[in-house]
Design an enzyme around this catalytic site. Structure first.
Site, PDB file in Angstrom:
ATOM      1  N   CYS A  79       0.799  -1.229   0.000  1.00 19.80           N
ATOM      2  CA  CYS A  79       0.000   0.000   0.000  1.00 19.80           C
ATOM      3  C   CYS A  79       0.833   1.282   0.000  1.00 19.80           C
ATOM      4  CB  CYS A  79      -0.974  -0.003   1.172  1.00 19.80           C
ATOM      5  SG  CYS A  79      -2.224  -1.286   1.011  1.00 19.80           S
ATOM      6  N   HIS A  84     -12.372   9.352  -9.079  1.00 23.88           N
ATOM      7  CA  HIS A  84     -11.406   9.268 -10.176  1.00 23.88           C
ATOM      8  C   HIS A  84     -10.261  10.272 -10.010  1.00 23.88           C
ATOM      9  CE1 HIS A  84     -14.464   6.731 -11.926  1.00 23.88           C
ATOM     10  NE2 HIS A  84     -13.529   6.284 -12.733  1.00 23.88           N
ATOM     11  N   GLU A 121     -12.942  -0.200   1.592  1.00 20.67           N
ATOM     12  CA  GLU A 121     -11.930  -0.260   0.533  1.00 20.67           C
ATOM     13  C   GLU A 121     -12.176  -1.475  -0.357  1.00 20.67           C
ATOM     14  OE1 GLU A 121      -7.989   2.097   2.052  1.00 20.67           O
ATOM     15  OE2 GLU A 121      -7.921  -0.078   2.032  1.00 20.67           O
TER      16      GLU A 121
END
Length: 125
Positions: free
Chosen positions: A23, A67, A115
């Site tokens: 991550c 986005h 997530e």
């Protein structure tokens, strides 16, 4: 006490600072966010708050993140865009508007950021 929840989704990229593992590198998620409101009194229509009004409150927050690389957006240029911090961000941003729209009759109970389908974080006060 009454509660309502609205679920929305958005797709964004992020990476975690001060983290060692996968991550730490830029990657993306198809996030889901649940915002739950609570209150003791219903409005004259028998609603805590209209679902569509909560969706309107959430819309600009979703649009801001959707986005985009979250690390490039305030306040996440300074704080890590972890699920925990995103949950608090949604809580803070929606709380102001919900309190104003309902004249303090309704409060945000909690915000949950998914997530993935099996990993999520919740923030509440």
């Amino acid at each position: 006490m009454f509660e309502i929840t609205v679920e929305r989704d958005f797709s964004s990229g992020h990476y975690l600072r001060n983290y060692r593992g996968k991550c730490e590198y830029p990657h993306g998620h198809n996030y889901k966010v649940h915002v739950t409101l609570r209150g003791k009194e219903l409005d004259p229509s028998g609603l805590l708050m209209d679902f569509k009004d909560l969706k309107v409150v959430m819309h600009p927050i979703i649009e801001y993140l959707d986005h985009r690389m979250i690390n490039d957006l305030e306040p996440f240029t300074e704080i890590n865009p972890s699920a925990e911090n995103l949950a608090k961000y949604f809580f803070d941003e929606t709380s102001k508007q919900v309190a104003e729209l309902t004249k303090g009759r309704v409060h945000v109970k909690d915000c949950t950021i998914f997530e993935t389908d099996t990993t999520y974080a919740t923030y509440y006060e």
